[in-house]
Design a protein around this motif. Structure first.
Motif, short mmCIF file in Angstrom:
data_model
loop_
_atom_site.label_atom_id
_atom_site.label_comp_id
_atom_site.label_asym_id
_atom_site.label_seq_id
_atom_site.Cartn_x
_atom_site.Cartn_y
_atom_site.Cartn_z
N ALA A 15 0.83 -1.20 0.00
CA ALA A 15 0.00 0.00 0.00
C ALA A 15 0.87 1.25 0.00
CB ALA A 15 -0.94 -0.01 1.21
N VAL A 16 1.88 1.29 0.88
CA VAL A 16 2.74 2.47 0.95
C VAL A 16 3.62 2.57 -0.30
CG1 VAL A 16 4.54 3.65 2.27
CG2 VAL A 16 2.71 2.46 3.46
N VAL A 17 4.07 1.45 -0.83
CA VAL A 17 4.83 1.48 -2.08
C VAL A 17 4.03 2.19 -3.17
CG1 VAL A 17 5.67 0.03 -3.99
CG2 VAL A 17 6.32 -0.50 -1.64
N GLN A 18 2.77 1.83 -3.32
CA GLN A 18 1.94 2.49 -4.34
C GLN A 18 1.87 3.99 -4.10
OE1 GLN A 18 -1.93 0.34 -5.45
NE2 GLN A 18 -1.31 -0.71 -3.57
N TRP A 19 1.66 4.38 -2.84
CA TRP A 19 1.49 5.81 -2.55
C TRP A 19 2.77 6.57 -2.84
CZ3 TRP A 19 -2.79 8.45 -1.97
CH2 TRP A 19 -2.66 9.80 -1.65
N ARG A 20 3.92 6.02 -2.46
CA ARG A 20 5.18 6.74 -2.65
C ARG A 20 5.65 6.71 -4.10
NH1 ARG A 20 4.72 10.63 -0.06
NH2 ARG A 20 4.15 10.25 2.12
N TYR A 111 -8.07 4.34 -4.94
CA TYR A 111 -7.89 5.79 -4.81
C TYR A 111 -7.01 6.33 -5.94
CZ TYR A 111 -6.96 10.30 -2.61
OH TYR A 111 -6.86 11.65 -2.34
N LEU A 112 -5.99 5.57 -6.32
CA LEU A 112 -5.05 6.02 -7.35
C LEU A 112 -5.49 5.65 -8.77
CD1 LEU A 112 -1.63 5.18 -5.63
CD2 LEU A 112 -2.86 7.37 -5.68
N GLY A 113 -6.66 5.06 -8.89
CA GLY A 113 -7.17 4.72 -10.21
C GLY A 113 -6.39 3.64 -10.92
N GLY A 114 -5.78 2.73 -10.15
CA GLY A 114 -5.07 1.60 -10.75
C GLY A 114 -3.71 1.92 -11.32
N ARG A 115 -3.13 3.03 -10.91
CA ARG A 115 -1.87 3.48 -11.52
C ARG A 115 -0.72 2.50 -11.30
NH1 ARG A 115 1.27 9.18 -10.27
NH2 ARG A 115 2.88 8.95 -11.89
N PHE A 116 -0.67 1.88 -10.12
CA PHE A 116 0.39 0.91 -9.82
C PHE A 116 -0.26 -0.40 -9.39
CE2 PHE A 116 2.10 5.15 -9.00
CZ PHE A 116 3.17 5.15 -9.89
N ARG A 117 -1.18 -0.86 -10.21
CA ARG A 117 -2.04 -1.99 -9.85
C ARG A 117 -1.27 -3.28 -9.61
NH1 ARG A 117 -7.68 -2.02 -12.38
NH2 ARG A 117 -7.84 -0.59 -10.60
N ALA A 118 -0.16 -3.47 -10.29
CA ALA A 118 0.59 -4.71 -10.08
C ALA A 118 1.04 -4.84 -8.63
CB ALA A 118 1.79 -4.78 -11.03
N TRP A 119 1.38 -3.73 -7.99
CA TRP A 119 1.73 -3.79 -6.57
C TRP A 119 0.51 -4.09 -5.71
CZ3 TRP A 119 6.11 -4.99 -4.78
CH2 TRP A 119 7.30 -4.56 -5.37
N ALA A 120 -0.66 -3.60 -6.10
CA ALA A 120 -1.89 -3.94 -5.37
C ALA A 120 -2.16 -5.44 -5.49
CB ALA A 120 -3.07 -3.14 -5.91
N VAL A 121 -1.88 -6.01 -6.65
CA VAL A 121 -2.05 -7.45 -6.85
C VAL A 121 -1.12 -8.21 -5.90
CG1 VAL A 121 -1.62 -9.33 -8.49
CG2 VAL A 121 -2.89 -7.29 -9.21
#
Length: 296
Positions: A15-20, A111-121
């Motif tokens: 989660a934090v990786v995506q945000w940063r 929230y980020l609209g899937g911008r870094f979705r692979a990390w969410a996966v």
């Protein structure tokens, strides 16, 4: 000053990786092992500071959160644990969803609209939401091989968060995060960082030690297992709980690990076929968690 606070498991770190990756600003990271729950108590911040909180129970950190808000700290909070009463405060942005088919990494992804979705996966795989994670990865057009690689990565990161101290784990979660956040694509992380293979191999070794474990009690509704107090059992308890839950989707699961003090640390999984009630059950014994998985 920017301060990031998260659980040290796959969901919190991803989660934090995506945000940063989205907001690449210098930030102080406060994290810990899986059962380091009261993380907001460690935060020392002043008016004007900005705090990101991911995958940390608001219920267990409410007093510390109120202290920070009253001090003038802006807080953005993503979580999927039952929060209790969410404070109404102009400095708090709360993004909390306790649905059984979501996790904090997926809330940040939303929230980020899937911008870094692979990390969410990766975070969702680590949080044992395998069907949800695989569906998202398939929608991204990832091959079966790459989806399995992301699953292995998520499970390995999650495994690395379990232990009584950092001496139990291969990488301290904060140190691992510093490697993860270098890569916008987790497949690139896998290609360039040997730590992923190291964690996966150690996880498999610990799971093999647990293979001969027989249920301490079992009936049609529940299975109970008891582990000894040993470094391998401290590390493997989360991975083993998830594996047993997948193997017995219609049973609730309790995994008890003996401690040096004579008590037990308990992981509880609701049946995957009906992922409700785990947190409510554990709160009756002083624990907490979410609907599908909780601990005491």
């Amino acid at each position: 000053m920017n301060i990031d606070v998260c659980n040290g498991d796959a969901d919190g770190l991803c989660a934090v990786v995506q945000w940063r990756l989205h907001a690449p600003q210098p930030a102080c990271l406060i994290t810990g092992l899986k059962r380091d729950i009261g993380l907001l108590e460690r935060v020392q911040a002043v008016a004007g500071d900005e705090l990101l909180v991911c995958d940390v129970s608001l219920r267990r950190n409410r007093l510390a959160l109120l202290r920070l808000l009253q001090a003038g700290v802006s807080v953005r909070y993503f979580d999927h644990h039952a929060p209790g009463d969410v404070p109404l405060h102009p400095l708090l942005q709360a993004h909390i969803d306790v649905a059984g088919d979501t996790c904090t990494s997926l809330l940040v992804d939303r929230y980020l609209g899937g911008r870094f979705r692979a990390w969410a996966v990766v975070g969702a795989f680590g949080d044992n939401l395998s069907a949800v994670a695989d569906g998202l990865a398939a929608d991204m057009g990832l091959s079966l091989e790459d989806r399995l690689r992301l699953q292995t990565l998520g499970e390995a990161i999650n495994y690395n968060a379990y232990g009584d101290s950092e001496q139990d784990v291969l990488w301290a979660p904060a140190r691992l995060y510093a490697r993860l956040v270098r890569y916008p694509d987790p497949l690139a992380f896998l290609a360039h960082e040997p730590v992923a293979a190291e964690l996966a191999a150690r996880r498999q070794g610990d799971l093999q030690q647990a293979q001969g474990l027989a249920p301490h009690y079992q009936d049609a509704q529940v299975s109970v297992y008891v582990l000894p107090d040993a470094p391998w059992s401290r590390r493997v308890s989360g991975s083993l709980s998830n594996a047993l839950a997948r193997a017995q989707p219609r049973r609730a699961l309790a995994l008890l690990r003996a401690t040096a003090g004579g008590g037990y640390v308990v992981s509880v999984r609701a049946p995957l076929s009906a992922p409700q009630g785990a947190a409510e059950f554990c709160r009756g014994f002083g624990g907490d968690g979410r609907a599908g998985a909780a601990g005491i």
